[in-house]
Write a protein that holds these residues in place. Structure first.
Motif, PDB file in Angstrom:
ATOM      1  N   VAL A 167     -39.826  39.419  24.501  1.00 30.51           N
ATOM      2  CA  VAL A 167     -39.068  38.853  23.700  1.00 30.51           C
ATOM      3  C   VAL A 167     -37.741  38.625  24.161  1.00 30.51           C
ATOM      4  CG1 VAL A 167     -37.683  39.462  21.561  1.00 30.51           C
ATOM      5  CG2 VAL A 167     -39.952  40.083  21.725  1.00 30.51           C
ATOM      6  N   ALA A 168     -37.108  37.562  24.169  1.00 29.88           N
ATOM      7  CA  ALA A 168     -35.584  37.275  24.876  1.00 29.88           C
ATOM      8  C   ALA A 168     -34.740  37.723  23.828  1.00 29.88           C
ATOM      9  CB  ALA A 168     -35.756  35.887  24.799  1.00 29.88           C
ATOM     10  N   LEU A 169     -33.847  38.715  24.372  1.00 23.06           N
ATOM     11  CA  LEU A 169     -32.555  39.081  23.869  1.00 23.06           C
ATOM     12  C   LEU A 169     -31.462  38.456  23.998  1.00 23.06           C
ATOM     13  CD1 LEU A 169     -33.467  43.119  24.043  1.00 23.06           C
ATOM     14  CD2 LEU A 169     -34.417  41.076  22.163  1.00 23.06           C
ATOM     15  N   ARG A 170     -30.809  37.948  23.070  1.00 22.20           N
ATOM     16  CA  ARG A 170     -29.475  36.939  23.332  1.00 22.20           C
ATOM     17  C   ARG A 170     -28.483  37.437  22.408  1.00 22.20           C
ATOM     18  NH1 ARG A 170     -32.885  31.231  23.611  1.00 22.20           N
ATOM     19  NH2 ARG A 170     -34.017  31.541  25.587  1.00 22.20           N
ATOM     20  N   LEU A 171     -27.227  37.791  23.386  1.00 26.87           N
ATOM     21  CA  LEU A 171     -26.085  38.500  22.581  1.00 26.87           C
ATOM     22  C   LEU A 171     -25.042  37.262  22.935  1.00 26.87           C
ATOM     23  CD1 LEU A 171     -25.133  42.048  22.629  1.00 26.87           C
ATOM     24  CD2 LEU A 171     -23.336  40.239  21.881  1.00 26.87           C
ATOM     25  N   TYR A 172     -24.416  36.589  21.638  1.00 34.08           N
ATOM     26  CA  TYR A 172     -23.465  35.467  21.954  1.00 34.08           C
ATOM     27  C   TYR A 172     -22.056  36.301  21.611  1.00 34.08           C
ATOM     28  CZ  TYR A 172     -27.216  32.208  22.483  1.00 34.08           C
ATOM     29  OH  TYR A 172     -28.564  31.614  23.105  1.00 34.08           O
ATOM     30  N   ASP A 227     -41.299  40.177  15.590  1.00 29.48           N
ATOM     31  CA  ASP A 227     -42.438  39.184  15.578  1.00 29.48           C
ATOM     32  C   ASP A 227     -41.911  37.705  15.693  1.00 29.48           C
ATOM     33  OD1 ASP A 227     -40.387  38.803  13.679  1.00 29.48           O
ATOM     34  OD2 ASP A 227     -41.260  39.270  11.922  1.00 29.48           O
ATOM     35  N   LEU A 228     -40.717  37.490  16.490  1.00 33.18           N
ATOM     36  CA  LEU A 228     -40.551  36.322  16.991  1.00 33.18           C
ATOM     37  C   LEU A 228     -40.195  36.382  18.418  1.00 33.18           C
ATOM     38  CD1 LEU A 228     -37.506  35.148  14.301  1.00 33.18           C
ATOM     39  CD2 LEU A 228     -39.758  34.312  14.360  1.00 33.18           C
ATOM     40  N   ASP A 229     -40.077  35.023  19.138  1.00 33.86           N
ATOM     41  CA  ASP A 229     -39.795  35.106  20.578  1.00 33.86           C
ATOM     42  C   ASP A 229     -38.473  35.264  21.048  1.00 33.86           C
ATOM     43  OD1 ASP A 229     -42.565  34.248  20.520  1.00 33.86           O
ATOM     44  OD2 ASP A 229     -42.086  32.215  20.694  1.00 33.86           O
ATOM     45  N   ILE A 230     -37.709  34.973  20.118  1.00 36.76           N
ATOM     46  CA  ILE A 230     -36.247  35.450  20.198  1.00 36.76           C
ATOM     47  C   ILE A 230     -35.506  36.375  19.136  1.00 36.76           C
ATOM     48  CG2 ILE A 230     -33.798  34.339  20.910  1.00 36.76           C
ATOM     49  CD1 ILE A 230     -35.418  31.553  21.442  1.00 36.76           C
ATOM     50  N   ASP A 236     -38.146  28.505  11.826  1.00 36.53           N
ATOM     51  CA  ASP A 236     -38.505  29.874  11.317  1.00 36.53           C
ATOM     52  C   ASP A 236     -39.819  29.981  10.601  1.00 36.53           C
ATOM     53  OD1 ASP A 236     -38.703  32.566  10.705  1.00 36.53           O
ATOM     54  OD2 ASP A 236     -36.774  32.666   9.518  1.00 36.53           O
ATOM     55  N   PRO A 237     -40.986  30.495  11.253  1.00 33.95           N
ATOM     56  CA  PRO A 237     -41.889  30.515  10.752  1.00 33.95           C
ATOM     57  C   PRO A 237     -42.341  31.510   9.599  1.00 33.95           C
ATOM     58  CG  PRO A 237     -42.126  31.751  12.785  1.00 33.95           C
ATOM     59  CD  PRO A 237     -40.963  31.315  12.513  1.00 33.95           C
TER      60      PRO A 237
END
Length: 887
Positions: free
Chosen positions: A214-219, A251-254, A183-184
């Motif tokens: 932005v990749a959106l991922r729902l688990y 602000d993140l890629d994911i 995490d930057p």
């Protein structure tokens, strides 16, 4: 009685940490009962700290394996391992600390820190759960960059997630997978997250305003893979809205969300990896109601909005909790108003405030939006911090206007990005951006209690003047016996005899003043008594005050019944139309309670019935607004309107009104229900405003018909329950049947459970409907349900749906004269305290108003609280709530 008293934490004693952490490298070797955590952190002494200042780390329930500083072991002679602290002496000004601990996730029933449930490893670190993972300065003003390595069996744990972006992923010779997340952005420990388990992925993408993808991922658990579409759509709406409304880009890629069944809260905004209670993610038309769909859209947005108001800018200390929560609730409310019915969403905001926050302000646990002390911070995730905190931001927005508010927010983001700040910093940004003095307004953050504002009006037809005098009072609250007047913005209009708003011209006001002659204006109260004189009004207007509920106050307009009926039919402010209906209904119910006490026969006033009839037969009105306007105030809010709560009187009077409306308006209610049902027939479910409004109004008609007990109403309820194609309609029918005798209700409950027993969130509804049903054996039925195979004390949702719903939403059962409801709740609080103190503490709520009841009930509730206090091993969570309730 507890003798080892927990320490009270005071805002006045805040001091910055002696050491800051710039980076932390975490390694987790996952094992259900013996997870090993290696934490390697870079510490630097803060300017001003003493050269011999020890390093003080938080930690609870940990098995310490080893400590190293700059690679060298630290012996026991250099540290003290206390119950919730690790104190290391003789540390250098800058150093790398490595701490290895071992924890038992599967045995963690409190669901704080790292726990395992249903085979899924999951964290909950807000507010102070990170200390149950490793020794660390677990406070929000210590912000570090996190790098997390997760090691686990890829067969058992095919998904392993943490904050930020994945930077490495490999399988070692031992067959274990190692995935590294980085995490930057610096963050406090409460925003750390880890999830690992067998999870299905629902994936999408979003292109930001600057063109980044932005990749959106729902688990979710694999069985829930078909219930994710609405949550994903809600997330995309939130991302787009925040760019437009606040200029905030992700602000993140994911961006990841995980839904789990066992979770103490609604959701958690961990940076880039939100963890949600499955209640606020999973939706399919046949398993989720309109209210569920609305809640999901709101909570998904809320947690996303925290990325800037809570994550990028966080709290200096936990006393500033409303800095992130109150602000983010307001942002959520703005979003919901833009995407759902604005009028209905505002009514819902106020319902929540009045049902939860007003009682809090009037009770023994009253506290300011920014508290000045606490024993257990988990107890301060309150309606005051969240909902009243949001109302404070809304008042600021009203007072300074949309453009000035946006300038203040832009400066706040620019000035404090990457910092841990205070409520003063937030208000100062708005003041500086607009050259304003907001010193008096800040009283809303530091004074507890709900201001009461009474209104007197006087019309002089000869002079054409209309005087409106506001008198403000604020009662003493614990620790605050004397209060200063609040700054109260009152949105107002004057409605003429023809139902149209009139120009508002104040005496001695220049004709070119900004608000002069406006049809609506904001009147600002800042003294105990404030008078306004309006000119050029030869006929008496009807004032429409506190429009949109522009301030969280109790307003007594002293309006006549005729004025309330007039506003119900003519006010152009939808909130105030609803408010007039609520005020009128409260007034009628109070009169009926008085009649009950005097032994007089009960009669529903003709004028009230006529106003009701006019509203339901007005086809021009929005069905959703009609449903809200014609929903009677709940028993809990009615209780808040009484100095001494009359349990039987409230229940009897309210049920009488419901029954009489259903009986006397049966033809109109049946006609309206049939028309609304026909409009929905054959249509696929859609979560859109018009359809939601039709379903809401149809179910309200059904509820009134069911209360009357007529054959036509019950037949429609049975048909709706049996043939419904969506959960909203099915539950509408079930709620009516639930209050009927067992021969009608029990077959419906059996059929509902048989169909939905494999859907946990629907089973929660099954428990809740039974827990809140009006039946003489309510408590006995709840006790029977606790023995049901589907009930578990370890699942917070299940506890809330049965025990919590009964205690908070079944006053007839909980406050039964024999006191068994109080004994039952005390037993459950004690039992839960041993496994999940947070949930146990929240169950204390129904006891907090014990002094407002009759002498017999007071004695029984007090005895129940004292019995809880007699437990020697009481948690801080429950101890604080009970001691304050008894004080």
């Amino acid at each position: 009685m507890k003798t080892d008293l927990p320490k009270t934490i005071l805002l006045a004693e805040y001091a910055p940490p002696a050491y800051q952490v710039s980076t932390i490298d975490l390694e987790f070797r996952l094992d259900p009962h013996a997870t090993r955590v290696t934490a390697t952190s870079r510490f630097d002494r803060m300017a001003g700290a003493a050269a011999d200042a020890p390093l003080v780390l938080d930690g609870a329930g940990l098995r310490l394996v080893s400590i190293m500083i700059d690679g060298a072991p630290v012996g026991p002679d250099r540290y003290d391992q206390q119950e919730e602290r690790l104190v290391i002496r003789g540390v250098p000004a800058g150093f790398v600390l490595t701490v290895i601990t071992e924890i038992d996730p599967a045995g963690n029933t409190a669901l704080e820190g790292l726990y395992q449930s249903n085979g899924i490893f999951c964290t909950q670190c807000e507010a102070e759960g990170f200390r149950k993972i490793t020794y660390f300065p677990d406070r929000p003003d210590v912000m570090a960059r996190y790098r997390t390595t997760i090691i686990g069996d890829p067969v058992v744990l095919p998904v392993m997630l943490s904050n930020g972006n994945p930077v490495a992923d490999e399988t070692g010779p031992d067959g274990l997978r190692r995935i590294v997340w980085e995490d930057p952005f610096p963050k406090p420990s409460y925003l750390f997250a880890l999830v690992a388990g067998d999870l299905a992925l629902h994936e999408d993408s979003f292109t930001t305003i600057s063109g980044r993808s932005v990749a959106l991922r729902l688990y979710v658990e694999p069985r829930n893979a078909d219930k994710c579409a609405h949550a994903m759509a809600s997330l995309k709406k939130a991302l787009a809205w925040d760019e437009t409304a606040y200029g905030r880009e992700y602000d993140l890629d994911i961006y990841m969300i995980v839904a789990v069944d066992d979770f103490n809260m609604g959701a958690m905004e961990n940076k880039g990896l939100n963890v949600f209670n499955s209640k606020y993610i999973l939706a399919r038309p046949d398993t989720a109601t309109d209210a569920d769909y609305a809640g999901i859209e709101a909570v998904v947005a809320h947690e996303y909005f925290h990325n800037w108001t809570g994550n990028r800018i966080t709290c200096r200390d936990w006393f500033q909790l409303s800095l992130k929560e109150g602000l983010t609730v307001f942002r959520e409310q703005q979003f919901v108003a833009d995407h759902q019915s604005a009028a209905v969403s505002r009514i819902h905001d106020v319902r929540v405030l009045r049902a939860a926050q007003f009682p809090e302000d009037a009770g023994p646990t009253a506290h300011p939006v920014r508290p000045d002390s606490y024993i257990e911070i988990s107890n301060f995730y309150t309606s005051t911090v969240y909902n009243k905190g949001a109302e404070v931001i809304r008042m600021l927005h009203t007072l300074i206007g949309e453009d000035a508010y946006r300038r203040g927010m832009d400066l706040y983001f620019q000035r404090h990005d990457g910092q841990a700040v205070t409520c003063e910093d937030f208000i100062r940004a708005h003041a500086d951006a607009n050259d304003l003095d907001l010193g008096d307004f800040f009283r809303w953050y530091v004074q507890a209690g709900t201001p009461e504002v009474s209104v007197d009006t006087r019309h002089d037809p000869d002079a054409g003047t209309f005087d409106v005098t506001f008198t403000q009072t604020l009662a003493p609250t614990p620790g605050q016996p004397v209060k200063q007047p609040m700054v109260v913005p009152v949105r107002a209009a004057l409605i003429g005899p023809d139902g149209a708003p009139l120009p508002m011209m104040l005496a001695n006001e220049p004709a070119d003043a900004p608000q002069a002659g406006a049809l609506e204006r904001v009147l600002v109260l800042s003294d105990r008594v404030t008078r306004f004189t309006f000119m050029q009004l030869p006929e008496r207007p009807v004032p429409s005050l506190l429009r949109g509920f522009s301030a969280p106050v109790k307003l007594d307009t002293r309006a006549e019944d005729a004025d309330l009926a007039f506003l119900m039919g003519h006010d152009d402010d939808p909130f105030n139309r609803w408010e007039a209906a609520q005020t009128y209904a409260i007034r009628v119910i109070h009169r009926l309670i008085a009649d009950i006490g005097a032994g007089r026969p009960l009669v529903l006033p003709l004028e009230f019935r006529e106003a009701f009839t006019r509203t339901i037969t007005d086809d021009a009105l929005d069905p959703a607004l009609v449903a809200e306007a014609l929903t009677l105030p709940g028993e809990s809010y009615l209780a808040e309107t009484m100095s001494r709560i009359d349990v039987e009187g409230i229940t009897t009077a309210r049920q009488f009104v419901r029954r009489e409306i259903g009986r006397s308006l049966e033809p109109q209610l049946i006609a309206l229900f049939d028309r609304l049902e026909a409009a929905e027939a054959g249509q696929p479910y859609a979560f859109e405003t018009a359809a939601v409004g039709r379903r809401s109004l149809a179910n309200l008609c059904l509820a009134y018909l069911g209360a009357a007990g007529g054959a036509a109403g019950l037949e429609r309820a049975e048909r709706r329950f049996a043939t419904a194609t969506n959960m909203t309609d099915a539950l509408g029918g079930l709620l009516v049947l639930a209050d009927q005798p067992g021969e009608l209700s029990q077959p419906a409950f059996d059929a509902f459970y048989d169909r939905w027993k494999d859907e946990p969130l629907v089973v929660d509804k099954w428990f809740m409907v039974q827990a809140t049903a009006s039946r003489p054996d309510a408590l006995d039925h709840v006790l029977t349900l606790m023995e049901h195979p589907a009930f578990s004390m370890r699942n917070p949702n299940r506890v809330r749906s049965l025990i919590g719903a009964f205690a908070a939403s079944n006053p007839q059962g909980f406050h039964a004269a024999d006191g068994r409801g109080y004994e039952f709740l005390a037993d459950q609080i004690v039992a839960l305290d041993a496994m999940n103190p947070q949930i146990a503490a929240r169950l204390v709520g129904p006891f907090k108003r014990w002094r407002r009841y009759d002498d017999r009930r007071q004695g029984m509730m007090r005895a129940a609280l004292e019995r809880i206090m007699s437990r020697k091993s009481l948690s801080r969570d429950v101890y604080e709530m009970v001691t304050k309730s008894l004080a």
